[in-house]
Design a protein around this motif. Structure first.
Motif, PDB file in Angstrom:
ATOM      1  N   SER A  14       0.830  -1.200   0.000  1.00 38.35           N
ATOM      2  CA  SER A  14       0.000   0.000   0.000  1.00 38.35           C
ATOM      3  C   SER A  14       0.866   1.252   0.000  1.00 38.35           C
ATOM      4  O   SER A  14       1.955   1.273   0.575  1.00 38.35           O
ATOM      5  N   LEU A  15       0.344   2.273  -0.628  1.00 41.58           N
ATOM      6  CA  LEU A  15       0.977   3.582  -0.648  1.00 41.58           C
ATOM      7  C   LEU A  15      -0.099   4.601  -0.298  1.00 41.58           C
ATOM      8  O   LEU A  15      -1.121   4.685  -0.989  1.00 41.58           O
ATOM      9  N   ALA A  16       0.102   5.328   0.790  1.00 44.27           N
ATOM     10  CA  ALA A  16      -0.868   6.336   1.224  1.00 44.27           C
ATOM     11  C   ALA A  16      -0.245   7.720   1.089  1.00 44.27           C
ATOM     12  O   ALA A  16       0.884   7.952   1.533  1.00 44.27           O
ATOM     13  N   VAL A  17      -0.981   8.622   0.476  1.00 47.68           N
ATOM     14  CA  VAL A  17      -0.573  10.013   0.325  1.00 47.68           C
ATOM     15  C   VAL A  17      -1.613  10.860   1.052  1.00 47.68           C
ATOM     16  O   VAL A  17      -2.797  10.817   0.702  1.00 47.68           O
ATOM     17  N   ARG A  18      -1.181  11.595   2.083  1.00 47.55           N
ATOM     18  CA  ARG A  18      -2.099  12.447   2.844  1.00 47.55           C
ATOM     19  C   ARG A  18      -1.677  13.896   2.686  1.00 47.55           C
ATOM     20  O   ARG A  18      -0.513  14.241   2.890  1.00 47.55           O
ATOM     21  N   MET A  19      -2.634  14.731   2.292  1.00 50.52           N
ATOM     22  CA  MET A  19      -2.397  16.165   2.104  1.00 50.52           C
ATOM     23  C   MET A  19      -3.293  16.928   3.061  1.00 50.52           C
ATOM     24  O   MET A  19      -4.520  16.742   3.037  1.00 50.52           O
ATOM     25  N   ASP A  20      -2.701  17.770   3.907  1.00 49.76           N
ATOM     26  CA  ASP A  20      -3.512  18.507   4.871  1.00 49.76           C
ATOM     27  C   ASP A  20      -4.282  19.638   4.192  1.00 49.76           C
ATOM     28  O   ASP A  20      -4.053  19.955   3.019  1.00 49.76           O
ATOM     29  N   ASP A  21      -5.215  20.217   4.935  1.00 53.39           N
ATOM     30  CA  ASP A  21      -6.074  21.243   4.347  1.00 53.39           C
ATOM     31  C   ASP A  21      -5.294  22.479   3.910  1.00 53.39           C
ATOM     32  O   ASP A  21      -5.639  23.112   2.918  1.00 53.39           O
ATOM     33  N   ALA A  22      -4.207  22.814   4.604  1.00 54.03           N
ATOM     34  CA  ALA A  22      -3.397  23.976   4.204  1.00 54.03           C
ATOM     35  C   ALA A  22      -2.738  23.729   2.853  1.00 54.03           C
ATOM     36  O   ALA A  22      -2.707  24.615   1.991  1.00 54.03           O
ATOM     37  N   LEU A  23      -2.229  22.531   2.649  1.00 52.01           N
ATOM     38  CA  LEU A  23      -1.630  22.185   1.358  1.00 52.01           C
ATOM     39  C   LEU A  23      -2.685  22.198   0.260  1.00 52.01           C
ATOM     40  O   LEU A  23      -2.459  22.733  -0.828  1.00 52.01           O
ATOM     41  N   LEU A  24      -3.839  21.642   0.545  1.00 56.19           N
ATOM     42  CA  LEU A  24      -4.916  21.631  -0.450  1.00 56.19           C
ATOM     43  C   LEU A  24      -5.360  23.040  -0.817  1.00 56.19           C
ATOM     44  O   LEU A  24      -5.625  23.332  -1.989  1.00 56.19           O
ATOM     45  N   ASP A  25      -5.408  23.942   0.169  1.00 52.84           N
ATOM     46  CA  ASP A  25      -5.760  25.340  -0.115  1.00 52.84           C
ATOM     47  C   ASP A  25      -4.724  25.987  -1.030  1.00 52.84           C
ATOM     48  O   ASP A  25      -5.074  26.718  -1.967  1.00 52.84           O
ATOM     49  N   GLU A  26      -3.438  25.743  -0.750  1.00 50.13           N
ATOM     50  CA  GLU A  26      -2.367  26.303  -1.581  1.00 50.13           C
ATOM     51  C   GLU A  26      -2.439  25.762  -3.008  1.00 50.13           C
ATOM     52  O   GLU A  26      -2.287  26.503  -3.974  1.00 50.13           O
ATOM     53  N   LEU A  27      -2.635  24.456  -3.129  1.00 51.52           N
ATOM     54  CA  LEU A  27      -2.717  23.852  -4.461  1.00 51.52           C
ATOM     55  C   LEU A  27      -3.942  24.360  -5.217  1.00 51.52           C
ATOM     56  O   LEU A  27      -3.873  24.600  -6.425  1.00 51.52           O
ATOM     57  N   ASP A  28      -5.043  24.546  -4.500  1.00 54.25           N
ATOM     58  CA  ASP A  28      -6.249  25.083  -5.126  1.00 54.25           C
ATOM     59  C   ASP A  28      -6.006  26.502  -5.641  1.00 54.25           C
ATOM     60  O   ASP A  28      -6.433  26.861  -6.737  1.00 54.25           O
ATOM     61  N   ALA A  29      -5.282  27.307  -4.868  1.00 53.64           N
ATOM     62  CA  ALA A  29      -4.956  28.673  -5.299  1.00 53.64           C
ATOM     63  C   ALA A  29      -4.076  28.676  -6.548  1.00 53.64           C
ATOM     64  O   ALA A  29      -4.133  29.602  -7.358  1.00 53.64           O
ATOM     65  N   LEU A  30      -3.277  27.622  -6.721  1.00 55.54           N
ATOM     66  CA  LEU A  30      -2.425  27.483  -7.906  1.00 55.54           C
ATOM     67  C   LEU A  30      -3.131  26.739  -9.041  1.00 55.54           C
ATOM     68  O   LEU A  30      -2.532  26.463 -10.077  1.00 55.54           O
ATOM     69  N   ALA A  31      -4.402  26.401  -8.830  1.00 57.86           N
ATOM     70  CA  ALA A  31      -5.212  25.656  -9.804  1.00 57.86           C
ATOM     71  C   ALA A  31      -4.599  24.294 -10.122  1.00 57.86           C
ATOM     72  O   ALA A  31      -4.578  23.858 -11.268  1.00 57.86           O
ATOM     73  N   ILE A  32      -4.083  23.627  -9.076  1.00 58.50           N
ATOM     74  CA  ILE A  32      -3.489  22.300  -9.224  1.00 58.50           C
ATOM     75  C   ILE A  32      -4.354  21.292  -8.492  1.00 58.50           C
ATOM     76  O   ILE A  32      -4.632  21.464  -7.296  1.00 58.50           O
ATOM     77  N   ASP A  33      -4.791  20.261  -9.194  1.00 54.60           N
ATOM     78  CA  ASP A  33      -5.525  19.166  -8.566  1.00 54.60           C
ATOM     79  C   ASP A  33      -4.536  18.036  -8.329  1.00 54.60           C
ATOM     80  O   ASP A  33      -4.120  17.362  -9.272  1.00 54.60           O
ATOM     81  N   PRO A  34      -4.137  17.791  -7.084  1.00 54.47           N
ATOM     82  CA  PRO A  34      -3.098  16.800  -6.810  1.00 54.47           C
ATOM     83  C   PRO A  34      -3.549  15.357  -7.005  1.00 54.47           C
ATOM     84  O   PRO A  34      -2.732  14.452  -7.002  1.00 54.47           O
ATOM     85  N   THR A  35      -4.830  15.151  -7.178  1.00 57.79           N
ATOM     86  CA  THR A  35      -5.317  13.775  -7.310  1.00 57.79           C
ATOM     87  C   THR A  35      -5.381  13.288  -8.753  1.00 57.79           C
ATOM     88  O   THR A  35      -5.496  12.090  -8.981  1.00 57.79           O
ATOM     89  N   ILE A  36      -5.281  14.176  -9.714  1.00 55.97           N
ATOM     90  CA  ILE A  36      -5.449  13.794 -11.122  1.00 55.97           C
ATOM     91  C   ILE A  36      -4.406  12.780 -11.571  1.00 55.97           C
ATOM     92  O   ILE A  36      -4.740  11.743 -12.134  1.00 55.97           O
ATOM     93  N   GLU A  37      -3.126  13.068 -11.338  1.00 51.34           N
ATOM     94  CA  GLU A  37      -2.073  12.166 -11.822  1.00 51.34           C
ATOM     95  C   GLU A  37      -2.088  10.824 -11.105  1.00 51.34           C
ATOM     96  O   GLU A  37      -1.877   9.785 -11.723  1.00 51.34           O
ATOM     97  N   VAL A  38      -2.348  10.844  -9.808  1.00 49.11           N
ATOM     98  CA  VAL A  38      -2.398   9.582  -9.061  1.00 49.11           C
ATOM     99  C   VAL A  38      -3.556   8.723  -9.550  1.00 49.11           C
ATOM    100  O   VAL A  38      -3.416   7.526  -9.771  1.00 49.11           O
ATOM    101  N   THR A  39      -4.707   9.338  -9.743  1.00 50.68           N
ATOM    102  CA  THR A  39      -5.879   8.613 -10.237  1.00 50.68           C
ATOM    103  C   THR A  39      -5.633   8.068 -11.634  1.00 50.68           C
ATOM    104  O   THR A  39      -5.971   6.920 -11.938  1.00 50.68           O
ATOM    105  N   ALA A  40      -5.016   8.861 -12.495  1.00 57.17           N
ATOM    106  CA  ALA A  40      -4.723   8.418 -13.860  1.00 57.17           C
ATOM    107  C   ALA A  40      -3.746   7.249 -13.861  1.00 57.17           C
ATOM    108  O   ALA A  40      -3.928   6.271 -14.595  1.00 57.17           O
ATOM    109  N   ALA A  41      -2.710   7.325 -13.037  1.00 55.76           N
ATOM    110  CA  ALA A  41      -1.727   6.240 -12.979  1.00 55.76           C
ATOM    111  C   ALA A  41      -2.359   4.951 -12.452  1.00 55.76           C
ATOM    112  O   ALA A  41      -2.108   3.864 -12.977  1.00 55.76           O
ATOM    113  N   ALA A  42      -3.186   5.070 -11.433  1.00 54.89           N
ATOM    114  CA  ALA A  42      -3.834   3.881 -10.865  1.00 54.89           C
ATOM    115  C   ALA A  42      -4.816   3.254 -11.838  1.00 54.89           C
ATOM    116  O   ALA A  42      -4.969   2.036 -11.882  1.00 54.89           O
TER     117      ALA A  42
END
Length: 96
Positions: A31-59
């Motif tokens: 198993s591989l678990a990636v956890r992103m806290d709400d502060a990181l998610l807010d920053e990525l959202d401000a940069l218009a980056i969805d961090p789940t897209i590449e992981v979902t595509a690879a899986a």
């Protein structure tokens, strides 16, 4: 890219945990678990980056991996990728 994100997101947290559970017969689960806290998610959202897209595509390219996405009570997202193996020698390959 990840280095750039980590520099731009001081105070944010990204946890990456890899585990392997081995049964007596040599089979098991990796198993591989990636956890992103709400502060990181807010920053990525401000940069218009969805961090789940590449992981979902690879899986989705592999039938061997399952993907589970959860949000905890602190609004952190955890993406859990899981696969099984038939021989302990396959553990390393599972994480490549």
């Amino acid at each position: 890219m990840l280095a750039l994100i980590s520099l731009a997101t001081t105070g944010c947290r990204l946890d990456l945990t890899a585990t392997a559970d081995l049964d007596r017969d040599g089979t098991g689960t990796a198993s591989l678990a990636v956890r992103m806290d709400d502060a990181l998610l807010d920053e990525l959202d401000a940069l218009a980056i969805d961090p789940t897209i590449e992981v979902t595509a690879a899986a989705s390219k592999s039938d061997a991996w399952t993907l589970e996405r959860t949000v905890d009570d602190q609004q952190a997202i955890t993406i859990l990728l899981t696969t099984t193996f038939d021989d302990p020698a396959q553990i390393g390959a599972a994480f490549r």
